[in-house]
Write a protein that holds these residues in place. Structure first.
Motif, PDB file in Angstrom:
ATOM      1  N   PRO A 216      16.223  52.684  96.062  1.00  0.00           N
ATOM      2  CA  PRO A 216      16.512  53.541  97.216  1.00  0.00           C
ATOM      3  C   PRO A 216      17.591  52.947  98.115  1.00  0.00           C
ATOM      4  CG  PRO A 216      14.146  53.327  96.878  1.00  0.00           C
ATOM      5  CD  PRO A 216      14.793  52.352  95.947  1.00  0.00           C
ATOM      6  N   GLY A 217      18.535  53.795  98.503  1.00  0.00           N
ATOM      7  CA  GLY A 217      19.612  53.361  99.381  1.00  0.00           C
ATOM      8  C   GLY A 217      20.747  52.645  98.670  1.00  0.00           C
ATOM      9  N   THR A 218      20.663  52.553  97.334  1.00  0.00           N
ATOM     10  CA  THR A 218      21.689  51.850  96.561  1.00  0.00           C
ATOM     11  C   THR A 218      22.392  52.831  95.638  1.00  0.00           C
ATOM     12  OG1 THR A 218      20.360  49.828  96.580  1.00  0.00           O
ATOM     13  CG2 THR A 218      22.110  49.948  94.944  1.00  0.00           C
ATOM     14  N   THR A 219      23.694  52.647  95.470  1.00  0.00           N
ATOM     15  CA  THR A 219      24.449  53.505  94.554  1.00  0.00           C
ATOM     16  C   THR A 219      24.867  52.704  93.328  1.00  0.00           C
ATOM     17  OG1 THR A 219      26.530  53.000  95.699  1.00  0.00           O
ATOM     18  CG2 THR A 219      25.330  54.975  96.382  1.00  0.00           C
ATOM     19  N   ARG A 220      25.140  53.427  92.245  1.00  0.00           N
ATOM     20  CA  ARG A 220      25.619  52.780  91.029  1.00  0.00           C
ATOM     21  C   ARG A 220      26.882  53.484  90.546  1.00  0.00           C
ATOM     22  NH1 ARG A 220      21.456  54.396  86.116  1.00  0.00           N
ATOM     23  NH2 ARG A 220      20.964  56.527  86.738  1.00  0.00           N
ATOM     24  N   VAL A 221      27.620  52.796  89.687  1.00  0.00           N
ATOM     25  CA  VAL A 221      28.883  53.304  89.175  1.00  0.00           C
ATOM     26  C   VAL A 221      28.622  54.323  88.075  1.00  0.00           C
ATOM     27  CG1 VAL A 221      31.047  52.701  88.042  1.00  0.00           C
ATOM     28  CG2 VAL A 221      30.034  51.131  89.712  1.00  0.00           C
ATOM     29  N   ALA A 222      29.241  55.500  88.192  1.00  0.00           N
ATOM     30  CA  ALA A 222      29.197  56.528  87.156  1.00  0.00           C
ATOM     31  C   ALA A 222      30.621  56.763  86.662  1.00  0.00           C
ATOM     32  CB  ALA A 222      28.607  57.820  87.702  1.00  0.00           C
ATOM     33  N   ILE A 223      30.803  56.689  85.352  1.00  0.00           N
ATOM     34  CA  ILE A 223      32.135  56.805  84.743  1.00  0.00           C
ATOM     35  C   ILE A 223      32.167  58.024  83.838  1.00  0.00           C
ATOM     36  CG2 ILE A 223      33.816  55.693  83.221  1.00  0.00           C
ATOM     37  CD1 ILE A 223      32.639  52.998  84.106  1.00  0.00           C
ATOM     38  N   THR A 224      33.166  58.881  84.057  1.00  0.00           N
ATOM     39  CA  THR A 224      33.314  60.106  83.268  1.00  0.00           C
ATOM     40  C   THR A 224      34.680  60.118  82.594  1.00  0.00           C
ATOM     41  OG1 THR A 224      31.933  61.296  84.865  1.00  0.00           O
ATOM     42  CG2 THR A 224      33.240  62.630  83.346  1.00  0.00           C
ATOM     43  N   GLY A 225      34.700  60.543  81.332  1.00  0.00           N
ATOM     44  CA  GLY A 225      35.976  60.656  80.635  1.00  0.00           C
ATOM     45  C   GLY A 225      35.806  60.599  79.135  1.00  0.00           C
ATOM     46  N   ASP A 226      36.886  60.828  78.425  1.00  0.00           N
ATOM     47  CA  ASP A 226      36.846  60.811  76.965  1.00  0.00           C
ATOM     48  C   ASP A 226      36.548  59.430  76.406  1.00  0.00           C
ATOM     49  OD1 ASP A 226      37.348  63.504  76.800  1.00  0.00           O
ATOM     50  OD2 ASP A 226      39.508  63.299  76.427  1.00  0.00           O
ATOM     51  N   VAL A 227      36.747  58.381  77.205  1.00  0.00           N
ATOM     52  CA  VAL A 227      36.503  57.022  76.715  1.00  0.00           C
ATOM     53  C   VAL A 227      35.010  56.708  76.581  1.00  0.00           C
ATOM     54  CG1 VAL A 227      38.652  56.158  77.693  1.00  0.00           C
ATOM     55  CG2 VAL A 227      36.552  56.004  79.039  1.00  0.00           C
ATOM     56  N   VAL A 228      34.150  57.549  77.145  1.00  0.00           N
ATOM     57  CA  VAL A 228      32.706  57.264  77.161  1.00  0.00           C
ATOM     58  C   VAL A 228      32.105  57.442  75.771  1.00  0.00           C
ATOM     59  CG1 VAL A 228      30.487  58.060  78.103  1.00  0.00           C
ATOM     60  CG2 VAL A 228      32.475  57.801  79.600  1.00  0.00           C
ATOM     61  N   PHE A 229      31.139  56.594  75.463  1.00  0.00           N
ATOM     62  CA  PHE A 229      30.539  56.564  74.131  1.00  0.00           C
ATOM     63  C   PHE A 229      29.705  57.795  73.831  1.00  0.00           C
ATOM     64  CE2 PHE A 229      26.854  55.689  76.469  1.00  0.00           C
ATOM     65  CZ  PHE A 229      25.773  55.214  75.731  1.00  0.00           C
ATOM     66  N   SER A 230      29.313  57.929  72.556  1.00  0.00           N
ATOM     67  CA  SER A 230      28.529  59.089  72.115  1.00  0.00           C
ATOM     68  C   SER A 230      27.029  58.855  72.185  1.00  0.00           C
ATOM     69  CB  SER A 230      28.904  59.447  70.668  1.00  0.00           C
ATOM     70  OG  SER A 230      30.277  59.731  70.566  1.00  0.00           O
ATOM     71  N   GLY A 231      26.598  57.607  72.196  1.00  0.00           N
ATOM     72  CA  GLY A 231      25.178  57.297  72.258  1.00  0.00           C
ATOM     73  C   GLY A 231      24.891  55.961  71.613  1.00  0.00           C
ATOM     74  N   TYR A 232      23.652  55.473  71.796  1.00  0.00           N
ATOM     75  CA  TYR A 232      23.221  54.231  71.168  1.00  0.00           C
ATOM     76  C   TYR A 232      22.684  54.524  69.770  1.00  0.00           C
ATOM     77  CZ  TYR A 232      23.528  52.028  75.762  1.00  0.00           C
ATOM     78  OH  TYR A 232      23.982  51.545  76.969  1.00  0.00           O
ATOM     79  N   ARG A 233      23.069  53.725  68.822  1.00  0.00           N
ATOM     80  CA  ARG A 233      22.667  53.891  67.428  1.00  0.00           C
ATOM     81  C   ARG A 233      21.144  53.953  67.305  1.00  0.00           C
ATOM     82  NH1 ARG A 233      23.082  55.487  62.230  1.00  0.00           N
ATOM     83  NH2 ARG A 233      22.425  53.906  60.741  1.00  0.00           N
ATOM     84  N   LEU A 234      20.635  55.114  66.852  1.00  0.00           N
ATOM     85  CA  LEU A 234      19.214  55.335  66.567  1.00  0.00           C
ATOM     86  C   LEU A 234      18.313  55.110  67.782  1.00  0.00           C
ATOM     87  CD1 LEU A 234      19.039  53.604  63.057  1.00  0.00           C
ATOM     88  CD2 LEU A 234      19.389  56.030  63.553  1.00  0.00           C
ATOM     89  N   ARG A 235      18.866  55.233  68.994  1.00  0.00           N
ATOM     90  CA  ARG A 235      18.060  55.060  70.215  1.00  0.00           C
ATOM     91  C   ARG A 235      18.322  56.204  71.188  1.00  0.00           C
ATOM     92  NH1 ARG A 235      15.401  50.349  71.320  1.00  0.00           N
ATOM     93  NH2 ARG A 235      14.369  51.790  72.776  1.00  0.00           N
ATOM     94  N   PRO A 236      17.865  57.420  70.853  1.00  0.00           N
ATOM     95  CA  PRO A 236      18.076  58.537  71.775  1.00  0.00           C
ATOM     96  C   PRO A 236      17.390  58.328  73.121  1.00  0.00           C
ATOM     97  CG  PRO A 236      16.552  59.133  70.006  1.00  0.00           C
ATOM     98  CD  PRO A 236      17.154  57.816  69.631  1.00  0.00           C
ATOM     99  N   ASP A 237      16.317  57.548  73.127  1.00  0.00           N
ATOM    100  CA  ASP A 237      15.626  57.276  74.389  1.00  0.00           C
ATOM    101  C   ASP A 237      16.514  56.505  75.356  1.00  0.00           C
ATOM    102  OD1 ASP A 237      15.519  55.188  72.503  1.00  0.00           O
ATOM    103  OD2 ASP A 237      13.767  54.281  73.458  1.00  0.00           O
TER     104      ASP A 237
END
Length: 374
Positions: A216-237
């Motif tokens: 609470p009260g803290t922000t985190r970095v969010a990055i948007t763009g084509d450079v972002v990955f598709s997902g973690y291998r076999l870890r949809p969770d």
């Protein structure tokens, strides 16, 4: 999926084929056991347009398999050259089984430029002509600047892309004084390597600071763009926890200073000691005058909940360190010390915090560092 040791001379050719629509490539570290357990190569790759699967560094836990699409790799490569001043040759001096290294190879493939090689200690750094770049971690730059011959060769590069860990201001100033052009890089495996240079996002990359749900009260970095990955291998969770469409929700805290992003530390760097939130990154900044390489850790403690411990390379006692950190609140002042030079590093040159935690937990006679506690 094509599995290749990172040192395999066929890696460049295999990556070129993957970027042209062929099988995705997974570069393997020298000891591939953990990577193979994570990759499970007998299972199919389900992500569309996958070109590359790289392991996270594992400096704070078990490595994960990051799936990068052709679009992500190509976008990151082109945006890097656009920011640095145009396509150029690259020298590979970091491990190619991690994203920093394999993206060096990718940039030359996308731009049609030349790839050269150097050992991690830069002792065989080639002389360069024309436009040239190299990617390093701070530890390499520190050691390179200590050698006049290496420094002269580094100064011939149009840019030294420096990432993998925070760079001390003194290191950047020393490089500038010696004519070495450093561009600091922030990013991760999940963003196809560095995507924010000298605090400014690359073209096509958007950075926002969004609320952190568990802080609470803290922000985190969010990055948007084509450079972002598709997902973690076999870890949809795990993918669901950090990926929202083309937006990566990181675990990094930051703020904006003169329109440049300044990383303050990890969300996980905030620990509770004696009922007080302690920012380990702030402890490290205060520790800088004692040891620029010093790191702060939070270890379990039955009385305090978490005990603050520092690991240093300099010849100081715990009493010396505490006396130098009087500006910190009492719970933030270290109650334990590990001293060893050098501190353990991951293969990418980051301080191996997991190893330090294991050293602290080790019994008498089992810790390879000087240990002091109060």
């Amino acid at each position: 999926m094509l599995l290749l040791p990172g040192t395999d001379p066929g890696l460049e050719r295999a990556l070129a084929a993957a970027l042209d629509g062929g099988r995705p490539v997974a570069p393997l570290p020298p000891d591939p056991s953990a990577a193979l357990a994570m990759l499970q190569p007998d299972e199919p790759v389900v992500e569309d347009d996958a070109a590359l699967i790289v392991a996270t560094s594992g400096s704070t836990g078990t490595p994960k398999g990051v799936v990068l699409s052709r679009r992500a790799v190509v976008s990151g490569s082109r945006a890097t050259h656009d920011r640095l001043g145009g396509p150029g040759n690259w020298t590979l001096a970091v491990p190619p089984h991690y994203v920093a290294g394999v993206m060096v190879i990718a940039r030359t493939l996308v731009a049609g430029t030349r790839l050269q090689h150097a050992s991690s200690d830069l002792s065989d750094l080639p002389e360069v002509t024309g436009r040239n770049y190299i990617s390093l971690v701070p530890t390499q730059l520190v050691r390179g600047l200590a050698d006049p011959r290496i420094t002269k060769r580094l100064a011939a590069y149009d840019a030294i892309l420096l990432g993998g860990a925070a760079a001390a201001p003194e290191l950047l100033a020393r490089a500038e004084e010696r004519g070495v052009h450093v561009v600091t890089s922030y990013g991760s495996s999940e963003t196809s390597g560095g995507c924010i240079y000298d605090g400014v996002p690359l073209d096509g990359v958007t950075v926002d600071l969004v609320p952190a749900p568990d802080r609470p009260g803290t922000t985190r970095v969010a990055i948007t763009g084509d450079v972002v990955f598709s997902g973690y291998r076999l870890r949809p969770d795990l993918t669901h926890e950090v990926l929202d469409g083309r937006t990566l929700l990181t675990r990094d805290r930051a703020d904006w200073v003169d329109r440049r992003l300044r990383i303050l530390g990890r969300l996980d760097d905030v620990v509770i000691s004696g009922g007080i939130n302690v920012d380990l990154a702030a402890v490290e900044r205060a520790l800088h005058d004692v040891d620029p390489q010093g790191v702060a850790l939070g270890v379990p403690d039955p009385e305090w909940g978490a005990r603050i411990v520092v690991a240093i390379t300099t010849d100081h006692s715990l009493a010396d360190v505490r006396a130098a950190l009087t500006t910190l609140e009492s719970p933030a002042r270290p109650r334990g010390l590990l001293r060893r030079d050098p501190l353990p590093l991951t293969p990418t040159g980051k301080i191996d915090r997991q190893q330090l935690l294991e050293w602290w937990a080790a019994g008498p006679g089992e810790c390879p560092a000087w240990k002091e506690s109060m």
